[in-house]
Write a protein that holds these residues in place. Structure first.
Motif, short mmCIF file in Angstrom:
data_model
loop_
_atom_site.label_atom_id
_atom_site.label_comp_id
_atom_site.label_asym_id
_atom_site.label_seq_id
_atom_site.Cartn_x
_atom_site.Cartn_y
_atom_site.Cartn_z
N PHE A 103 -6.41 4.75 3.36
CA PHE A 103 -7.23 3.91 2.51
C PHE A 103 -6.98 2.44 2.81
CE2 PHE A 103 -8.12 1.71 -1.54
CZ PHE A 103 -9.47 2.01 -1.64
N GLY A 104 -5.71 2.08 3.00
CA GLY A 104 -5.36 0.69 3.34
C GLY A 104 -5.95 0.28 4.67
N LEU A 105 -5.98 1.19 5.64
CA LEU A 105 -6.59 0.89 6.94
C LEU A 105 -8.09 0.61 6.76
CD1 LEU A 105 -6.30 0.79 10.06
CD2 LEU A 105 -6.88 3.23 10.03
N PHE A 106 -8.75 1.42 5.95
CA PHE A 106 -10.18 1.21 5.69
C PHE A 106 -10.42 -0.15 5.05
CE2 PHE A 106 -13.66 1.54 2.57
CZ PHE A 106 -14.71 1.68 3.46
N ILE A 107 -9.65 -0.48 4.02
CA ILE A 107 -9.81 -1.77 3.34
C ILE A 107 -9.46 -2.91 4.30
CG2 ILE A 107 -8.97 -3.20 1.43
CD1 ILE A 107 -10.83 -0.95 0.58
N GLY A 108 -8.40 -2.72 5.10
CA GLY A 108 -8.02 -3.74 6.09
C GLY A 108 -9.11 -3.99 7.11
N LEU A 109 -9.74 -2.91 7.57
CA LEU A 109 -10.85 -3.07 8.51
C LEU A 109 -12.01 -3.82 7.88
CD1 LEU A 109 -10.93 0.41 10.28
CD2 LEU A 109 -10.57 -1.80 11.38
N PHE A 110 -12.29 -3.49 6.63
CA PHE A 110 -13.39 -4.13 5.93
C PHE A 110 -13.12 -5.64 5.77
CE2 PHE A 110 -15.52 -5.37 1.93
CZ PHE A 110 -16.83 -5.12 2.31
N PHE A 111 -11.92 -5.98 5.29
CA PHE A 111 -11.60 -7.41 5.13
C PHE A 111 -11.41 -8.10 6.47
CE2 PHE A 111 -10.13 -6.35 0.71
CZ PHE A 111 -11.06 -7.13 0.08
N GLY A 112 -10.92 -7.36 7.49
CA GLY A 112 -10.73 -7.95 8.81
C GLY A 112 -12.03 -8.39 9.45
N LEU A 113 -13.09 -7.67 9.15
CA LEU A 113 -14.39 -8.04 9.72
C LEU A 113 -14.88 -9.39 9.21
CD1 LEU A 113 -16.29 -4.62 9.60
CD2 LEU A 113 -15.48 -5.84 11.63
N PHE A 114 -14.54 -9.71 7.95
CA PHE A 114 -15.04 -10.93 7.33
C PHE A 114 -13.98 -12.01 7.19
CE2 PHE A 114 -17.57 -7.36 5.73
CZ PHE A 114 -18.81 -7.73 6.24
N SER A 115 -12.87 -11.83 7.87
CA SER A 115 -11.77 -12.80 7.73
C SER A 115 -11.80 -13.80 8.89
CB SER A 115 -10.44 -12.04 7.74
OG SER A 115 -9.37 -12.95 7.74
N ASP A 116 -11.39 -15.05 8.56
CA ASP A 116 -11.29 -16.08 9.59
C ASP A 116 -9.94 -16.01 10.30
OD1 ASP A 116 -13.78 -17.02 9.06
OD2 ASP A 116 -13.10 -18.60 7.68
N ILE A 123 -5.63 -6.06 9.09
CA ILE A 123 -5.67 -4.59 9.16
C ILE A 123 -4.27 -4.02 8.96
CG2 ILE A 123 -6.07 -2.64 10.72
CD1 ILE A 123 -8.38 -4.25 11.92
N LEU A 124 -3.29 -4.60 9.64
CA LEU A 124 -1.90 -4.13 9.51
C LEU A 124 -1.38 -4.32 8.09
CD1 LEU A 124 0.44 -2.92 11.07
CD2 LEU A 124 1.20 -5.24 11.60
N LEU A 125 -1.69 -5.43 7.47
CA LEU A 125 -1.28 -5.68 6.09
C LEU A 125 -1.93 -4.68 5.13
CD1 LEU A 125 0.38 -7.52 4.25
CD2 LEU A 125 -1.66 -8.93 3.96
N GLY A 126 -3.21 -4.39 5.32
CA GLY A 126 -3.89 -3.39 4.49
C GLY A 126 -3.25 -2.02 4.65
N LEU A 127 -2.90 -1.67 5.87
CA LEU A 127 -2.26 -0.38 6.14
C LEU A 127 -0.90 -0.29 5.44
CD1 LEU A 127 -2.64 1.87 8.88
CD2 LEU A 127 -0.33 0.98 8.92
N ILE A 128 -0.10 -1.33 5.53
CA ILE A 128 1.24 -1.32 4.92
C ILE A 128 1.16 -1.29 3.40
CG2 ILE A 128 3.33 -2.72 4.61
CD1 ILE A 128 2.95 -3.62 7.56
N ILE A 129 0.28 -2.12 2.83
CA ILE A 129 0.15 -2.14 1.36
C ILE A 129 -0.40 -0.80 0.86
CG2 ILE A 129 -1.13 -3.19 -0.55
CD1 ILE A 129 -0.87 -5.86 0.93
#
Length: 189
Positions: A103-116, A123-129
């Motif tokens: 789930f964290g990987l999915f959210i990380g990918l989602f935020f990673g697409l729109f992050s500067d 993505i790594l932070l989403g995975l760890i959290i």
């Protein structure tokens, strides 16, 4: 003194008054719907396991039999629960960490697409959290069961035997083909 005549409704018989909606009528039969309804079926063979029943229907199909007029029916069903192992709080935390990481990987990918910033870091932070929260929730959920279900299992429905049924008008053809299959199987043994 004469009794007044009771009014009658068309189609009403006897002295029983009609119901609130009037005299019930027989519903009309739609010939198209009746043609699509299946006719009587007959059991043509039974097998101890699904693989043999499947092989028999495949044989019917290979011999140009209309297999859309057959069914495989499992009878004497039972629910079998295979115990896979013991579940401890540690194992529950590990399983929770794995699902949380996804789930964290999915959210990380989602935020990673729109992050500067660095998208790999997001993505790594989403995975760890996700893994951390999943582990916490998994451990808490297992601890709250109070030891009532300290094992994992897999349930399945199993039948004692499998019957092949066919429409009554093609059942004899199916039986003849399946007898031939049985002869071939016994001759090859």
């Amino acid at each position: 003194m004469t009794m007044p005549a009771q009014p009658t409704m068309p189609g009403a018989t006897g002295t029983v008054p009609p119901g609130p909606a009037g005299v019930p009528a027989t519903p009309a039969v739609d010939p198209a719907a009746q043609a699509g309804s299946p006719g009587p079926t007959v059991s043509v063979a039974t097998y101890p396991n699904y693989l043999q029943a499947q092989r028999a229907v495949d044989y019917l199909s290979d011999n140009k039999f209309p297999v859309e007029r057959t069914s495989i029916i499992g009878t004497d069903l039972r629910l079998v629960e295979n115990v896979l192992g013991r579940v401890t709080i540690g194992r529950a935390a590990l399983a929770g960490a794995a699902s949380g990481a996804w789930f964290g990987l999915f959210i990380g990918l989602f935020f990673g697409l729109f992050s500067d910033s660095s998208w790999t870091g997001v993505i790594l932070l989403g995975l760890i959290i996700g893994a951390a929260w999943g582990a916490v929730f998994g451990a808490i959920a297992q601890a709250m069961t109070g030891g009532r279900r300290d094992f994992s299992s897999r349930s399945s429905l199993q039948a004692a035997q499998y019957a092949i049924i066919a429409d009554a008008d093609v059942a004899d053809d199916a039986r003849q083909l399946l007898v031939r299959l049985n002869w071939q199987a016994n001759g090859a043994s």
